[in-house]
Design a protein around this motif. Sequence first.
Motif, PDB file in Angstrom:
ATOM      1  N   THR A 222     -21.086   6.538  62.768  1.00 42.28           N
ATOM      2  CA  THR A 222     -22.190   7.434  63.117  1.00 42.28           C
ATOM      3  C   THR A 222     -21.694   8.583  63.989  1.00 42.28           C
ATOM      4  O   THR A 222     -21.955   9.752  63.714  1.00 42.28           O
ATOM      5  CB  THR A 222     -23.279   6.663  63.892  1.00 42.28           C
ATOM      6  N   VAL A 223     -20.965   8.226  65.049  1.00 44.94           N
ATOM      7  CA  VAL A 223     -20.453   9.256  65.951  1.00 44.94           C
ATOM      8  C   VAL A 223     -19.537  10.208  65.194  1.00 44.94           C
ATOM      9  O   VAL A 223     -19.628  11.435  65.334  1.00 44.94           O
ATOM     10  CB  VAL A 223     -19.710   8.607  67.143  1.00 44.94           C
ATOM     11  N   ALA A 224     -18.674   9.651  64.352  1.00 48.60           N
ATOM     12  CA  ALA A 224     -17.719  10.495  63.627  1.00 48.60           C
ATOM     13  C   ALA A 224     -18.454  11.472  62.712  1.00 48.60           C
ATOM     14  O   ALA A 224     -18.180  12.674  62.727  1.00 48.60           O
ATOM     15  CB  ALA A 224     -16.762   9.620  62.818  1.00 48.60           C
ATOM     16  N   VAL A 225     -19.398  10.965  61.944  1.00 45.83           N
ATOM     17  CA  VAL A 225     -20.076  11.822  60.967  1.00 45.83           C
ATOM     18  C   VAL A 225     -20.901  12.898  61.666  1.00 45.83           C
ATOM     19  O   VAL A 225     -20.840  14.081  61.307  1.00 45.83           O
ATOM     20  CB  VAL A 225     -20.969  10.971  60.033  1.00 45.83           C
ATOM     21  N   LEU A 226     -21.658  12.508  62.696  1.00 45.23           N
ATOM     22  CA  LEU A 226     -22.498  13.501  63.364  1.00 45.23           C
ATOM     23  C   LEU A 226     -21.659  14.531  64.121  1.00 45.23           C
ATOM     24  O   LEU A 226     -21.994  15.713  64.160  1.00 45.23           O
ATOM     25  CB  LEU A 226     -23.501  12.823  64.303  1.00 45.23           C
ATOM     26  N   THR A 227     -20.544  14.083  64.714  1.00 44.86           N
ATOM     27  CA  THR A 227     -19.669  15.030  65.402  1.00 44.86           C
ATOM     28  C   THR A 227     -19.059  16.013  64.413  1.00 44.86           C
ATOM     29  O   THR A 227     -19.016  17.226  64.660  1.00 44.86           O
ATOM     30  CB  THR A 227     -18.531  14.286  66.143  1.00 44.86           C
ATOM     31  N   PHE A 228     -18.607  15.489  63.284  1.00 41.63           N
ATOM     32  CA  PHE A 228     -18.032  16.368  62.269  1.00 41.63           C
ATOM     33  C   PHE A 228     -19.060  17.390  61.806  1.00 41.63           C
ATOM     34  O   PHE A 228     -18.776  18.589  61.740  1.00 41.63           O
ATOM     35  CB  PHE A 228     -17.539  15.544  61.076  1.00 41.63           C
ATOM     36  N   LEU A 229     -20.264  16.911  61.544  1.00 41.22           N
ATOM     37  CA  LEU A 229     -21.313  17.804  61.049  1.00 41.22           C
ATOM     38  C   LEU A 229     -21.603  18.920  62.052  1.00 41.22           C
ATOM     39  O   LEU A 229     -21.662  20.097  61.685  1.00 41.22           O
ATOM     40  CB  LEU A 229     -22.584  16.993  60.774  1.00 41.22           C
TER      41      LEU A 229
END
Lengths: 301, 360
Positions: A222-229
Motif C-alpha cells: 500500500t505504502v509503495a503504490v501510493l508513494t509511487f503514485l
Amino acid sequence: MTLTRPGPRTASPTTSPAPATAPAPDGKRRGFLPFSGWHLLLAPLALLFAIPLVWLLLSSVMSDAEINRFPPALWPSGIDLGGYRYVLGNALFPRWFTNSLIVSAVAVTTNLLFGALGGYAFARMRFAGSKALLVLMLATMAVPFQLTMIPTFMVMKRLGLIDTLGALVLPSLVTPFAVFLLRQFFLSLPRELEEAAWLDGCSRMRVLFTIVLPLSRPALSTVAVLTFLTTWNDLTWPLIAINHDTHYTLQLGLTTFQGQHHTRWSAVMAGNVLTVLPVLLAFLGAQKSFIRSLTSTGLKG
Amino acid sequence: MPHHPAPLTVAGPPAGRPPDGDRRAAPPKSPSRGPRARRRRETATAWGFVAPAVVVILGLSVLPVIWSLLLSFQANDLVTPSRWVGLDNYRALAADPHFAQAVRNTLLYTVLYVPLSLVGGLGLALALNRRIRLVGLYRTLIFVPFVVSATAQGVLFSFILDPEFGAANSLLTRLGLTPQGFLTDPAQALPVLVAVTLWSGVGFCVVVYLAALQDVPQSLIEAARLDGAGRRHILRHVTLPALTPVTVFLVLWQIIESLQVFDLVYVTTKGGPLGSTTVIVYFIWEQAFKSFTAGYGAAAAYVLALALGVTGLAMRLVRGRAGRKPGSTRRSRTARRTGAPPPHTPGRPATAAGTEGAAR
C-alpha cells in the motif's frame, strides 16, 4: 412497491438471506433480455470513462497530417509511430523519464524503510516523548502543502538544492502517512510472534526485519503504490523547485513540451502515453491491494 | 522491553523459556538501575528509529508552518532580506479584486464539483453493486482515470477540447452542432475543468461507496424486505442512512481536494481566459513564484489553510452528530427487530412506528 417478491417472504420464515433458490435475486427481471438489464446502463457509462484514454492512444499513433486537417480524423488510417520516434529521439524526454524514475524509486524505498522504522517504534516501543511525537505527526498530516511550499522553497535554497533532484527527493523521503499506516498495521499483528524472537535475544532491528516486515506485505505494498503514485504524478513541487530543463520530471517536461510543440500533437500524445503508462501498469498490476488501501485509509480518515 | 507482558500466552511446556523469563522478570542484582537503564536504552533505540521521520517532518512541515506565518507578516521577494509589515498583507488581500475573483472561482468550482462527484459516485456505486458479468471490467474502466496525473489529464483534454484540432469540436460539427470554445471561452472554462475532474475523480467516490455498500449488514436489508419494504424504501431507510458516515467523509475529502486544485489549471488554462479559472492555489503560486511577493502569497496560503481547517472541524462536528443521530437510531431499531423476529404479519408497512410497536 410493497408487492415485490411476495414468494420468498412467505416461503422463508427463517432468517437465511436471499437463498440461492430465489428466482430473481437482486430483483432483476429475467427473460426480458438474455442478459441483465443493468448492462444497458453500465456499458455506455463505462465506455464514456474509457473514451478519453482510448482517444489518447489512438491519437498517439496518428500522423500529424491526420490530426491537423479540419475536421480532424476520428480514427487513424494506419499506425504511424512518428510521434513516438520524435519523442524518444528528443534528447530530453528520456532524461525526464529517468529523472521521474529516480525520484519515485528513492521516495518509495525511503518511505518503506523510514516508515517501517518509525511505525514500528510507535507501535511497539514505549519511549519518552512518543505520545507527543505521534500527535504532532498526525497533526502534520492535516497541513496543506500550499502552506509549506514557500518556506520549503527557501529551506531548499539555503541547502543549495534548488534546481537539483535533491530538492525533489528530500521532501518526499518519508511522509507521516507512511509512518502512521505502518504503525496501524503493526499494531494489528500478534505480539507473541515477536516476543519469542525477542526472548531469544534478537535486537529490535532484527525482529523488525526478519519477523514483522515479512508479515506486513499488504501494508508495505500500500505504502509503495501510493508513494509511487503521488511522487510520479506530482507537478506542483517540481514546478517550483526546478528551473533547468535537464532536471525536469516527466510531468513538468510534458507541460512544457506541449507548450513548445503545439502543432505536433502526435508527439505530445505519444509523450503523454509514456507518462501515463507506468502508473497505469502499476495500478493494473496491483489493482486489488490498491483499491483496498484506498478504501481502508479513506474510511478511517 | 519492560512493558512486555510475561509470556503467559505461550502454551505448552516452555522448555527454554523460563530462564529467559526469569532473567527478564527478576533483575535483582541491580534493583534500581536495571529496568531504568533498559528503558533508557529502549528510548535511545526508539528515537533512532523515528529520527529520519522526525527530521523530515519537523524540518519540512512544522518549521515551514511557523515560517509561513511569520512570512505572511513580511514583505519578501525571495532574494533580499524581508521587511516586517504587520497585517498589511492581509489588509491588501481583503482589498485585492484578483484574490476575490480567485476565491469566487474556487468556491464555484467546489460547489459544482463536490455534489456532482458525490451523487455520481453514489449512483454508479449502486449500479455497480451487483453480481453480473463484466462488472469487474466496468469498475476498472470507471476507476482507471483516477490514477492519471492532472498533468496528463490537462494535456489530453486541451487536445480533445482544442477549438480547431480537437476531437470534441470535430464530433460536434459532424453532428451538425456549433463548435464550442471550451477552455478558451471565459464562460465555459471553469465548468469544463469541473467536468474533466469529474471524469478522473468520480472513480474515487465510487470505490469508497462500493466498499461501504459491502458493509451494509445484509440482515438489515433482509429484515426490511421481510417487512414488505420495496427497493426504494430499503434504499432510503436502510442503505442511505448506513452510508451517512462515508458520505460525510467524502464531502470533507472532496471539498479539501477542490479547494486545493492547481495542477490541472496550470496545465490547461494558466488561470485564464480573463482570470475565469484563477483559483486560490494558482493565485498563491503566482504571487510567490512569479511576482516574487512571497509574503503576500504566504498570507493567501494562510487564508486557504484557515478555510481548510474550518472545513475539517465543521465536518468533524457533523460527523459526530450524524454518527449518533439518524443512522444509528434506525440501525438499532432494525437490529432490535432482527434480534427478535416479528411474528408473521405480512402486509405490515415498514414504518418506524409499526416496527416499534411490533418490537414491544
